[in-house]
Design an enzyme around this catalytic site. Structure first.
Site, PDB file in Angstrom:
ATOM      1  N   HIS A 177      13.231 115.397 -17.570  1.00 24.49           N
ATOM      2  CA  HIS A 177      12.029 114.654 -17.164  1.00 24.49           C
ATOM      3  C   HIS A 177      10.960 114.829 -18.232  1.00 24.49           C
ATOM      4  O   HIS A 177      10.564 115.956 -18.549  1.00 24.49           O
ATOM      5  CB  HIS A 177      11.539 115.157 -15.808  1.00 24.49           C
ATOM      6  CG  HIS A 177      10.394 114.378 -15.249  1.00 24.49           C
ATOM      7  ND1 HIS A 177      10.567 113.214 -14.514  1.00 24.49           N
ATOM      8  CD2 HIS A 177       9.058 114.569 -15.337  1.00 24.49           C
ATOM      9  CE1 HIS A 177       9.381 112.746 -14.164  1.00 24.49           C
ATOM     10  NE2 HIS A 177       8.438 113.545 -14.658  1.00 24.49           N
ATOM     11  N   ASP A 201       7.107 113.820 -19.482  1.00 25.34           N
ATOM     12  CA  ASP A 201       5.793 113.326 -19.057  1.00 25.34           C
ATOM     13  C   ASP A 201       4.992 112.865 -20.265  1.00 25.34           C
ATOM     14  O   ASP A 201       4.641 113.662 -21.126  1.00 25.34           O
ATOM     15  CB  ASP A 201       5.038 114.438 -18.328  1.00 25.34           C
ATOM     16  CG  ASP A 201       5.619 114.707 -16.954  1.00 25.34           C
ATOM     17  OD1 ASP A 201       5.797 113.734 -16.191  1.00 25.34           O
ATOM     18  OD2 ASP A 201       5.908 115.879 -16.640  1.00 25.34           O
ATOM     19  N   ASP A 245       7.240 114.972  -7.902  1.00 24.46           N
ATOM     20  CA  ASP A 245       6.832 115.548  -9.182  1.00 24.46           C
ATOM     21  C   ASP A 245       5.505 116.281  -9.031  1.00 24.46           C
ATOM     22  O   ASP A 245       4.510 115.675  -8.653  1.00 24.46           O
ATOM     23  CB  ASP A 245       6.694 114.388 -10.197  1.00 24.46           C
ATOM     24  CG  ASP A 245       6.472 114.860 -11.617  1.00 24.46           C
ATOM     25  OD1 ASP A 245       6.467 116.078 -11.854  1.00 24.46           O
ATOM     26  OD2 ASP A 245       6.315 113.979 -12.495  1.00 24.46           O
TER      27      ASP A 245
HETATM   28 ZN    ZN Z   1       6.374 113.613 -14.369  1.00 22.71          ZN
END
Ligand code: ZN
Length: 212
Positions: free
Chosen positions: A25, A27, A167
């Site tokens: 993941h 960001d 999240d």
């Molecule tokens: Zn995230």
């Protein structure tokens, strides 16, 4: 990966490759939509180069439409945009899918799940933010449980295969409860990379979401 050590990114990626985690993941923060700047294409490409699992890229940026193709080129398999940043969300999601990626929509803590009722058919993933986006290591907002349940209900009602992702503030302490509430995908950053034993931390989180 936001919580990983960028000084040894290769080693961190290889560690995740060997772990029970299913995805990476990433960001992406622009310092405009969220009050922080994370990293851009060079880091995404560096992760993609070593990664043996799909890249799940979460765009916390204004005007995401300008960069959809670039994230595909950088190695994204899943691309999530924020509901709050897309004036023409339907078009954006279509474009993500047309470029060969899975399309996700993220909701800030204050955005109601009902906002998705007319767009769910165009999504592969819905991401419920359980903290205000911008920084890793924040405290989980407990109202998230209600939102997960509402989103799950909507997904079932619309009869779509959309995955539900959570999240922010996720760890072994709430993994099982989040899974029980209806979450399919849990994003853990600080709980993994801040742990003394990240491999074990991932196992503990995963154990909470494996159907017993
Ligand atoms: Zn995230």
């Amino acid at each position: 990966m936001l919580s990983s050590n960028f000084g040894q990114l290769d080693a961190e990626v290889k560690m995740v490759n060997k772990s029970v985690a299913d995805w990476f993941h990433l960001d992406i923060m622009d310092g405009v939509f969220v009050p922080n700047i994370s990293y851009g294409f060079p880091v995404v490409k560096a992760v993609a180069k070593e990664a043996e699992k799909p890249l799940d890229v979460h765009l916390m940026i204004k005007n995401p439409d300008r960069y959809l193709a670039a994230f595909k080129d950088a190695g994204a398999a899943w691309l999530t945009v924020h509901y709050e940043t897309c004036t023409h969300l339907h078009r954006t999601l279509r474009e993500i899918r047309n470029s060969g990626m899975k399309a996700g929509v993220a909701l800030n803590p204050h955005t109601p799940v009902a906002a998705l009722s007319d767009i769910l058919q165009e999504t592969d993933l819905v991401l419920i933010m359980s903290v205000n986006p911008g920084f890793g290591g924040q405290t989980f907002i407990t109202q998230t449980y209600r939102k997960i349940a509402e989103a799950k209900e909507l997904i079932l009602r619309e009869n779509v295969t959309t995955l539900l992702e959570v999240d922010g503030g996720v760890g072994a302490q709430n993994a099982e409860a989040l899974y029980a509430a209806g979450a399919d995908v849990l994003v853990a950053g600080h709980a993994v990379f801040g742990a003394a034993d990240p491999m074990q931390a991932m196992c503990r989180i995963k154990n909470g979401i494996i159907p017993k």
